[in-house]
Design an enzyme around this catalytic site. Sequence first.
Site, PDB file in Angstrom:
ATOM      1  N   TYR A   1      35.978   7.113 -73.884  1.00  0.00           N
ATOM      2  CA  TYR A   1      35.139   5.913 -73.987  1.00  0.00           C
ATOM      3  C   TYR A   1      35.992   4.663 -74.190  1.00  0.00           C
ATOM      4  CZ  TYR A   1      31.142   9.029 -74.352  1.00  0.00           C
ATOM      5  OH  TYR A   1      30.174   9.971 -74.081  1.00  0.00           O
TER       6      TYR A   1
ATOM      7  N   HIS B   1      19.610  15.249 -70.368  1.00  0.00           N
ATOM      8  CA  HIS B   1      20.967  14.918 -69.946  1.00  0.00           C
ATOM      9  C   HIS B   1      21.844  16.145 -69.721  1.00  0.00           C
ATOM     10  CE1 HIS B   1      24.757  12.846 -69.643  1.00  0.00           C
ATOM     11  NE2 HIS B   1      25.201  13.338 -70.783  1.00  0.00           N
TER      12      HIS B   1
ATOM     13  N   ASP C   1      28.487  14.329 -66.544  1.00  0.00           N
ATOM     14  CA  ASP C   1      28.823  13.362 -67.574  1.00  0.00           C
ATOM     15  C   ASP C   1      30.281  12.890 -67.414  1.00  0.00           C
ATOM     16  OD1 ASP C   1      27.771  12.082 -70.130  1.00  0.00           O
ATOM     17  OD2 ASP C   1      29.518  13.109 -70.945  1.00  0.00           O
TER      18      ASP C   1
END
Length: 293
Positions: A217, A273, A108
């Site tokens: 982000y 995930h 990730d």
Amino acid sequence: MPGHDEIELGGKRFKHAMVDAGDVRLHTVSGGKGFPILLMAGFPQSWYAWRRIMPILADHFYVVAIDLPGQGDSDKPVDGYDTQTAGDRVHALVKELGFERYHIGAHDIGSWVAYPFVARFADEVGRLVLLDANIPGVTLKPTVEVGPNTWKSWHFFFHQVPDVPEFLITGRERSYIEWFFQRKTFNPAGTFSTADIDEYERVYKQPGNLRGALAYYRAVLDDAEQNASLAAKKIETPILALGGDFGMSPDIYDAIKPLATHVEGGVIQNCGHYMPEEQPDEIAAKMIKFFNG
């Protein structure tokens, strides 16, 4: 009995440490012996994401799982969350640990940091493993198509909005974490225990950790611009790219293949995930085989 700085995972001893890395202190958990492996986790997690893989790898390698800046028990700087700056801090950590050559395993956001890191420090990294990651400017699509899987990426936009995520998530950290684990894990009840959620809630509620998580982000556009220039030259470091069939990036192998000279990988079945926690035995076996390649 182990001291307060030690932890037992899978019957093996690992050690907590805080390491000066340039302008920040980074938290590490290390153990085993042999060639070094650096492990980097993603959102909304910490080094703890690797707890089931670390004792398997430790039979073959010296394993160092880290909390990235703004993650887990590491320092929470107010800026520098673009992946090149984060990579510079990780590189300072590596130098402080005295590693000249090492492998990297990343999941990730850890993969967001690892991709430009390897492109810039290829002479140091022996091999790289990328797990289920949409890397800005590399495997992350520049647009989102409206459809049945749009929900998997909604947080990319939410986290970039100034202020709103902070006042909506603060005080609801546990519920927020649980939503991701419940929706993005193939078998959530068989993967995450109450104690696991407790640990992630503990670190996520630390002052500065919410800022750090969101800041990665908020730097996505900077990352994409930085990676565009790096992608002009193929990476020569061998890469193993694995996605979960129920994950965010099941096609990561196909996406990475044009960008490097040696890419192996594919899809792990019955896996969402959070791959290191969902299928630790299979993924650890593939990592060991690849690192020994």
